[in-house]
Design a protein around this motif. Structure first.
Motif, PDB file in Angstrom:
ATOM      1  N   ALA A  30      36.596  38.189  38.764  1.00 33.47           N
ATOM      2  CA  ALA A  30      36.428  39.683  39.125  1.00 33.47           C
ATOM      3  C   ALA A  30      35.991  41.031  37.739  1.00 33.47           C
ATOM      4  CB  ALA A  30      38.308  40.473  39.818  1.00 33.47           C
ATOM      5  N   PRO A  31      35.228  41.887  38.735  1.00 29.59           N
ATOM      6  CA  PRO A  31      34.889  42.174  37.981  1.00 29.59           C
ATOM      7  C   PRO A  31      36.187  43.618  37.265  1.00 29.59           C
ATOM      8  CG  PRO A  31      33.911  42.240  40.354  1.00 29.59           C
ATOM      9  CD  PRO A  31      34.759  41.547  39.670  1.00 29.59           C
ATOM     10  N   ALA A  32      35.659  44.144  36.293  1.00 30.87           N
ATOM     11  CA  ALA A  32      37.201  45.103  36.039  1.00 30.87           C
ATOM     12  C   ALA A  32      36.544  46.702  36.272  1.00 30.87           C
ATOM     13  CB  ALA A  32      37.789  44.904  34.742  1.00 30.87           C
ATOM     14  N   ARG A  33      37.090  47.153  37.728  1.00 31.55           N
ATOM     15  CA  ARG A  33      36.891  48.357  38.242  1.00 31.55           C
ATOM     16  C   ARG A  33      38.119  48.938  38.363  1.00 31.55           C
ATOM     17  NH1 ARG A  33      32.632  46.478  42.330  1.00 31.55           N
ATOM     18  NH2 ARG A  33      31.117  44.929  41.141  1.00 31.55           N
ATOM     19  N   THR A  34      39.494  48.653  37.873  1.00 38.29           N
ATOM     20  CA  THR A  34      40.132  49.370  38.458  1.00 38.29           C
ATOM     21  C   THR A  34      40.373  51.284  37.784  1.00 38.29           C
ATOM     22  OG1 THR A  34      41.714  49.024  36.317  1.00 38.29           O
ATOM     23  CG2 THR A  34      41.940  47.658  38.316  1.00 38.29           C
ATOM     24  N   ASN A  35      39.521  52.156  37.002  1.00 38.65           N
ATOM     25  CA  ASN A  35      38.946  52.787  36.239  1.00 38.65           C
ATOM     26  C   ASN A  35      38.462  53.573  36.731  1.00 38.65           C
ATOM     27  OD1 ASN A  35      41.338  53.208  34.649  1.00 38.65           O
ATOM     28  ND2 ASN A  35      40.408  51.237  32.939  1.00 38.65           N
ATOM     29  N   ASP A  36      37.053  53.012  37.874  1.00 38.06           N
ATOM     30  CA  ASP A  36      36.396  53.770  38.954  1.00 38.06           C
ATOM     31  C   ASP A  36      36.872  54.126  40.327  1.00 38.06           C
ATOM     32  OD1 ASP A  36      33.742  53.871  40.603  1.00 38.06           O
ATOM     33  OD2 ASP A  36      32.955  52.609  39.029  1.00 38.06           O
ATOM     34  N   MET A  37      36.819  55.632  39.978  1.00 42.42           N
ATOM     35  CA  MET A  37      38.162  55.962  41.472  1.00 42.42           C
ATOM     36  C   MET A  37      36.748  55.979  42.583  1.00 42.42           C
ATOM     37  SD  MET A  37      40.502  57.591  40.521  1.00 42.42           S
ATOM     38  CE  MET A  37      40.569  56.072  39.047  1.00 42.42           C
ATOM     39  N   ALA A  38      35.402  55.458  42.115  1.00 40.28           N
ATOM     40  CA  ALA A  38      34.761  55.824  43.302  1.00 40.28           C
ATOM     41  C   ALA A  38      34.654  53.307  43.786  1.00 40.28           C
ATOM     42  CB  ALA A  38      33.063  55.882  43.662  1.00 40.28           C
ATOM     43  N   GLY A 124      45.399  36.985  39.277  1.00 35.72           N
ATOM     44  CA  GLY A 124      45.290  36.768  40.511  1.00 35.72           C
ATOM     45  C   GLY A 124      44.193  37.770  41.177  1.00 35.72           C
ATOM     46  N   ALA A 125      43.361  38.652  40.445  1.00 35.63           N
ATOM     47  CA  ALA A 125      42.303  39.618  41.327  1.00 35.63           C
ATOM     48  C   ALA A 125      40.777  37.889  41.048  1.00 35.63           C
ATOM     49  CB  ALA A 125      41.815  40.409  39.907  1.00 35.63           C
ATOM     50  N   ASP A 126      40.753  37.691  40.029  1.00 33.87           N
ATOM     51  CA  ASP A 126      40.182  36.425  40.307  1.00 33.87           C
ATOM     52  C   ASP A 126      40.298  35.454  41.902  1.00 33.87           C
ATOM     53  OD1 ASP A 126      39.429  37.408  37.673  1.00 33.87           O
ATOM     54  OD2 ASP A 126      40.346  35.964  36.602  1.00 33.87           O
TER      55      ASP A 126
END
Length: 251
Positions: A30-38, A124-126
């Motif tokens: 899974a892409p890591a985007r937990t810091n991407d607010m959009a 779990g994200a994967d």
């Protein structure tokens, strides 16, 4: 007594084999985007529109979405139902009895699903990212859908209008003297409202939101942890030099 123990051992063995068979599909990262607010805001919108009708997130309050850059007005106008208040928890509108009748079981709470589904095969994200991209049409199932990651899944494809329909292509191989079918590729079917690239992008945003929801303080914890480690490293140098200064005259 011996028959009971033998029956229990056989039951455990069969259930273990079934779990292994169902969990053998490889998981995509899974892409890591937990810091991407959009991405988190888009994921929250997808969660409310496509998941919250059946699945609750009863450990998450709507007003906690302020942490991903949303105002109370944006939350109230775009992400809550008419009867919800900004301080309410995210409860599904479906009746549990109806859900059990329709799907065979009450849909689980999704607040911690991104953490609870982690395994040796991946995070779990994967798991969620691969699951939502592995649905296919199967007219032999009551819901008309099946899944490569979760065979015989009771939940129909929640995002099928976005992704469209497709069927998997299997190849037969011999393993341990038995014929087994292995996934080869996808056969395109009815198109959805998104291209496959757009769909994958949106699923990544939804998974990022589920990751964030499972631990909203994670990003802050990581940032604080970095500063703590830097402080400890600097303090170690100071303590080492002080120790050398205190003991320099001791023979």
């Amino acid at each position: 007594m011996k028959k009971m123990l033998l029956g229990l051992m056989l039951a455990l063995g069969l259930s273990g084999g079934a779990m292994a068979a169902g969990s053998g599909f490889p998981l995509d990262k899974a892409p890591a985007r937990t810091n991407d607010m959009a991405a988190l805001q888009n994921g929250a919108k997808l969660f409310v529109n496509y998941c919250l009708s059946c699945h609750s997130a009863s450990f998450m309050r709507y007003n906690r979405l302020r942490d991903i850059g949303l105002t109370d007005k944006q939350i109230a106008e775009n992400l809550t139902f008419t009867t919800d208040k900004i301080g309410d928890t995210m409860k599904a509108a479906i009746d549990p009895k109806q859900a059990k009748a329709w799907f065979g079981a009450n849909p689980p709470d999704l607040t911690l699903v991104a953490r609870s589904r982690s395994s040796g095969a991946g995070s779990g994200a994967d798991y969620i990212y691969t699951l939502l991209r592995s649905y296919y049409r199967d007219e032999t199932k009551p819901t008309g859908w099946n899944n490569l990651v979760f065979p015989n899944i009771g939940m129909p494809h929640p995002l099928w209008e976005l992704q469209g329909e497709r069927k998997p292509v299997f190849e037969k191989h011999e393993s341990h003297g038995q014929q087994v079918e292995l996934f080869k590729s996808w056969e395109p079917g009815k198109a959805g409202t998104m291209s496959q690239e757009q769909y994958d992008q949106n699923v990544g945003d939804l998974v990022a939101y589920l990751q964030w929801m499972a631990e909203p303080a994670q990003n802050s914890r990581v940032r604080i942890g970095v500063w703590v480690l830097l402080f400890l490293a600097a303090f170690t140098i100071v303590a080492w030099r002080l120790n050398a200064s205190f003991w320099k005259d001791v023979k």
